[in-house]
Write a protein that holds these residues in place. Structure first.
Motif, PDB file in Angstrom:
ATOM      1  N   ILE A 123     -61.745  -9.980  29.768  1.00 27.27           N
ATOM      2  CA  ILE A 123     -61.366 -11.387  29.852  1.00 27.27           C
ATOM      3  C   ILE A 123     -61.382 -11.822  31.313  1.00 27.27           C
ATOM      4  N   ASP A 124     -61.827 -13.028  31.560  1.00 31.25           N
ATOM      5  CA  ASP A 124     -61.758 -13.597  32.906  1.00 31.25           C
ATOM      6  C   ASP A 124     -60.314 -14.045  33.117  1.00 31.25           C
ATOM      7  N   GLY A 125     -59.536 -13.181  33.745  1.00 26.38           N
ATOM      8  CA  GLY A 125     -58.113 -13.476  33.842  1.00 26.38           C
ATOM      9  C   GLY A 125     -57.509 -13.025  35.149  1.00 26.38           C
ATOM     10  N   GLU A 126     -56.240 -13.309  35.311  1.00 28.09           N
ATOM     11  CA  GLU A 126     -55.499 -12.930  36.506  1.00 28.09           C
ATOM     12  C   GLU A 126     -54.073 -12.579  36.121  1.00 28.09           C
ATOM     13  N   ILE A 127     -53.430 -11.804  36.989  1.00 26.70           N
ATOM     14  CA  ILE A 127     -52.023 -11.451  36.815  1.00 26.70           C
ATOM     15  C   ILE A 127     -51.249 -12.024  37.991  1.00 26.70           C
ATOM     16  N   ILE A 128     -50.161 -12.727  37.679  1.00 29.59           N
ATOM     17  CA  ILE A 128     -49.285 -13.266  38.712  1.00 29.59           C
ATOM     18  C   ILE A 128     -47.892 -12.695  38.495  1.00 29.59           C
ATOM     19  N   VAL A 129     -47.405 -11.924  39.456  1.00 30.84           N
ATOM     20  CA  VAL A 129     -46.059 -11.371  39.384  1.00 30.84           C
ATOM     21  C   VAL A 129     -45.158 -12.180  40.310  1.00 30.84           C
ATOM     22  N   VAL A 130     -44.093 -12.722  39.743  1.00 25.29           N
ATOM     23  CA  VAL A 130     -43.089 -13.451  40.519  1.00 25.29           C
ATOM     24  C   VAL A 130     -41.857 -12.565  40.590  1.00 25.29           C
ATOM     25  N   ASP A 131     -41.426 -12.246  41.801  1.00 24.58           N
ATOM     26  CA  ASP A 131     -40.256 -11.393  41.951  1.00 24.58           C
ATOM     27  C   ASP A 131     -39.051 -12.215  42.399  1.00 24.58           C
ATOM     28  N   ASN A 132     -37.964 -12.117  41.634  1.00 22.07           N
ATOM     29  CA  ASN A 132     -36.750 -12.895  41.898  1.00 22.07           C
ATOM     30  C   ASN A 132     -35.780 -12.137  42.812  1.00 22.07           C
ATOM     31  N   ASN A 133     -36.296 -11.749  43.988  1.00 20.74           N
ATOM     32  CA  ASN A 133     -35.461 -11.100  44.999  1.00 20.74           C
ATOM     33  C   ASN A 133     -34.887  -9.776  44.513  1.00 20.74           C
ATOM     34  N   SER A 134     -35.760  -8.934  43.951  1.00 26.73           N
ATOM     35  CA  SER A 134     -35.324  -7.607  43.501  1.00 26.73           C
ATOM     36  C   SER A 134     -34.835  -6.776  44.675  1.00 26.73           C
ATOM     37  N   GLN A 135     -33.811  -5.959  44.407  1.00 28.32           N
ATOM     38  CA  GLN A 135     -33.262  -5.097  45.442  1.00 28.32           C
ATOM     39  C   GLN A 135     -33.797  -3.664  45.335  1.00 28.32           C
ATOM     40  N   ASP A 136     -34.652  -3.413  44.338  1.00 22.42           N
ATOM     41  CA  ASP A 136     -35.326  -2.110  44.271  1.00 22.42           C
ATOM     42  C   ASP A 136     -36.648  -2.227  45.031  1.00 22.42           C
ATOM     43  N   ASP A 137     -37.558  -1.292  44.844  1.00 24.05           N
ATOM     44  CA  ASP A 137     -38.820  -1.358  45.590  1.00 24.05           C
ATOM     45  C   ASP A 137     -39.960  -1.925  44.741  1.00 24.05           C
ATOM     46  N   SER A 138     -39.634  -2.898  43.886  1.00 24.15           N
ATOM     47  CA  SER A 138     -40.644  -3.517  43.028  1.00 24.15           C
ATOM     48  C   SER A 138     -41.813  -4.079  43.837  1.00 24.15           C
ATOM     49  N   CYS A 139     -41.498  -4.842  44.871  1.00 24.13           N
ATOM     50  CA  CYS A 139     -42.548  -5.500  45.650  1.00 24.13           C
ATOM     51  C   CYS A 139     -43.383  -4.493  46.430  1.00 24.13           C
ATOM     52  N   GLU A 140     -42.732  -3.475  46.981  1.00 29.87           N
ATOM     53  CA  GLU A 140     -43.464  -2.440  47.708  1.00 29.87           C
ATOM     54  C   GLU A 140     -44.417  -1.709  46.770  1.00 29.87           C
ATOM     55  N   MET A 141     -43.937  -1.420  45.551  1.00 32.67           N
ATOM     56  CA  MET A 141     -44.788  -0.763  44.553  1.00 32.67           C
ATOM     57  C   MET A 141     -45.989  -1.631  44.209  1.00 32.67           C
ATOM     58  N   MET A 142     -45.752  -2.934  44.006  1.00 31.72           N
ATOM     59  CA  MET A 142     -46.848  -3.838  43.658  1.00 31.72           C
ATOM     60  C   MET A 142     -47.907  -3.875  44.763  1.00 31.72           C
ATOM     61  N   LYS A 143     -47.477  -3.958  45.992  1.00 31.45           N
ATOM     62  CA  LYS A 143     -48.422  -4.027  47.117  1.00 31.45           C
ATOM     63  C   LYS A 143     -49.216  -2.735  47.255  1.00 31.45           C
ATOM     64  N   ARG A 144     -48.564  -1.628  46.947  1.00 30.83           N
ATOM     65  CA  ARG A 144     -49.211  -0.330  47.086  1.00 30.83           C
ATOM     66  C   ARG A 144     -50.144  -0.025  45.913  1.00 30.83           C
ATOM     67  N   ARG A 145     -49.677  -0.244  44.703  1.00 25.95           N
ATOM     68  CA  ARG A 145     -50.460   0.164  43.537  1.00 25.95           C
ATOM     69  C   ARG A 145     -51.375  -0.943  43.014  1.00 25.95           C
ATOM     70  N   PHE A 146     -50.951  -2.189  43.148  1.00 29.90           N
ATOM     71  CA  PHE A 146     -51.743  -3.302  42.612  1.00 29.90           C
ATOM     72  C   PHE A 146     -52.000  -4.342  43.703  1.00 29.90           C
ATOM     73  N   PRO A 147     -52.729  -3.982  44.745  1.00 30.17           N
ATOM     74  CA  PRO A 147     -52.932  -4.905  45.874  1.00 30.17           C
ATOM     75  C   PRO A 147     -53.693  -6.176  45.513  1.00 30.17           C
ATOM     76  N   ASN A 148     -54.443  -6.142  44.406  1.00 34.02           N
ATOM     77  CA  ASN A 148     -55.233  -7.320  44.008  1.00 34.02           C
ATOM     78  C   ASN A 148     -54.478  -8.269  43.083  1.00 34.02           C
ATOM     79  N   VAL A 149     -53.258  -7.901  42.712  1.00 36.47           N
ATOM     80  CA  VAL A 149     -52.438  -8.769  41.864  1.00 36.47           C
ATOM     81  C   VAL A 149     -51.690  -9.765  42.742  1.00 36.47           C
ATOM     82  N   LYS A 150     -51.697 -11.023  42.336  1.00 37.78           N
ATOM     83  CA  LYS A 150     -50.992 -12.052  43.104  1.00 37.78           C
ATOM     84  C   LYS A 150     -49.484 -11.847  42.972  1.00 37.78           C
ATOM     85  N   LEU A 151     -48.815 -11.661  44.100  1.00 35.51           N
ATOM     86  CA  LEU A 151     -47.375 -11.393  44.121  1.00 35.51           C
ATOM     87  C   LEU A 151     -46.660 -12.521  44.854  1.00 35.51           C
ATOM     88  N   LEU A 152     -45.720 -13.148  44.172  1.00 34.87           N
ATOM     89  CA  LEU A 152     -44.906 -14.209  44.772  1.00 34.87           C
ATOM     90  C   LEU A 152     -43.491 -13.685  44.924  1.00 34.87           C
TER      91      LEU A 152
END
Length: 391
Positions: free
Chosen positions: A30-59
């Motif tokens: 499918i011609d699609g995209e993933i957008i992850v919005v993080d609500n100020n998580s205090q775990d390493d959610s954002c670090e994991m996203m940047k490391r494992r899924f660098p092409n996913v749009k992270l807000l």
């Protein structure tokens, strides 16, 4: 672009990783995209996203904006003709979006499409399809009348019991864990109402679709795991927000007398307490044995060290992908599914089929996501799930 998948995350780093991995697989055709919005998580959610899924749009938000505002932000950045609001504690099958998209395109009056949801033990989640929670319908839920008379057209409206779990059809209300719709329609109704922090937002959005003359659909031909209980701990704060959410919906859409408002508040307090203690009354069961479905013998040996118990090995190079006939009710075995060799669709099918076989009662499941160093799952829909690192 055909589809934008919006995932709002808050402190569920491991569930998010598995969810995004499953969505990536489901978007391959499918011609699609993933957008992850993080609500100020205090775990390493954002670090994991940047490391494992660098092409996913992270807000990344600097505060917890709540469910409505967080999702509205994600949709504002979306490019797809269709959007899917998806919880981070979900797992979709590799063909989920292909099937839902094909169904959606056939509906001339499309509002929102929901799908069949199961918990981490394979149990069907009745909130997959619901009716409008009018004061009377809410009363049947609070008092449990819908359970006493499951086939009644009068008392069975809360969980849209005019359809069984294996019937596709029109329903009034869908759950926010999986909501598929046209992006323009979402924007046209104003998206989720940001005056509601959480809990009645999906009811409100579904209801606004009906007010627009659209039809909402429960689609049973694809199943999604919703672990539940991951983004929310059922504590006193939960109870207070749940009360406010239900009162918000009634004040917005229904005119009720002061006497009835008092009655509803009493009912909501009772229902909130029930949900709160329901989530706390779970006794963790320790598996008596483990069975790994994989083609990696070394992984079985490694898990035996981590779990400090022998892990039996079901070699998928030589054996079929079936639940062992040796398992019996109350066996206490935990089945571990290696996503490197067992697809998400196959994993979901195994969970579903296990609940249809009485001999599998007492069997639990975990998944090792592909290229991950943990196994993950949940044995019920009330308590929090479990993550075991296997580094």
């Amino acid at each position: 672009m055909q589809l934008s998948v919006i995932i709002l995350n808050y402190n569920v780093r491991y569930f998010l990783e598995q969810c995004v991995l499953s969505v990536q697989s489901a978007l391959e055709n499918i011609d699609g995209e993933i957008i992850v919005v993080d609500n100020n998580s205090q775990d390493d959610s954002c670090e994991m996203m940047k490391r494992r899924f660098p092409n996913v749009k992270l807000l990344q938000n600097n505060e917890n904006l709540g469910f409505p505002k967080g999702n509205n932000l994600g949709v504002a950045h979306a490019q797809g003709e269709y959007i899917c609001i998806l919880n981070p504690d979900t797992v979709v099958a590799e063909d989920s979006f292909v099937k839902v998209l094909a169904f959606a395109k056939k509906q001339p009056d499309l509002g929102i499409v929901g799908c069949k949801l199961i918990d981490g033990a394979g149990n069907f989640l009745p909130e997959s399809k619901r009716g409008i929670p009018t004061p009377f319908v809410a009363f049947t839920k609070i008092t449990g009348l819908y359970q006493l008379f499951p086939k009644s057209k009068i008392f069975g409206k809360y969980y849209a019991q005019h359809l069984n779990e294996n019937q596709t059809g029109k329903v009034a209300i869908l759950v926010g864990a999986f909501m598929f719709m046209k992006r323009n329609l979402y924007l046209d109704v104003g998206g989720f109402d940001e005056d509601c922090f959480m809990y009645s937002d999906d009811i409100d959005l579904s209801y606004m679709m009906l007010q627009k003359g659209k039809s909402n659909y429960y689609f049973h031909e694809t199943t999604v795991i919703h672990y539940k209980g991951e983004s929310t701990i059922k504590d006193e704060t939960y109870m207070e927000r749940f009360q406010k959410a239900m009162l918000f919906f009634y004040k917005k859409h229904f005119k009720v007398s002061k006497l009835f408002a008092v009655f509803m508040k009493i009912g909501i307090v009772f229902f909130s307490f029930a949900k709160m203690f329901q989530g706390k009354a779970i006794i963790k069961m320790i598996p008596k044995s483990y069975l790994l479905y994989s083609a990696n013998q070394k992984l079985a040996d490694k898990l035996s060290l981590v779990l400090q118990k022998k892990v039996s090995f079901h070699d998928l190079k030589t054996e079929k992908m079936v639940i062992s006939s040796s398992l019996r009710s109350g066996d206490g075995t935990e089945i571990i599914l290696d996503n490197e060799f067992v697809s998400f669709k196959e994993s979901i099918a195994i969970l579903e089929s296990s609940r249809k076989k009485s001999r599998c009662v007492g069997i639990t499941f975990k998944i090792i996501p592909k290229n991950a160093n943990f196994l993950i799952g949940s044995n019920n829909s009330n308590g929090r799930g479990e993550v075991i690192k296997i580094e």
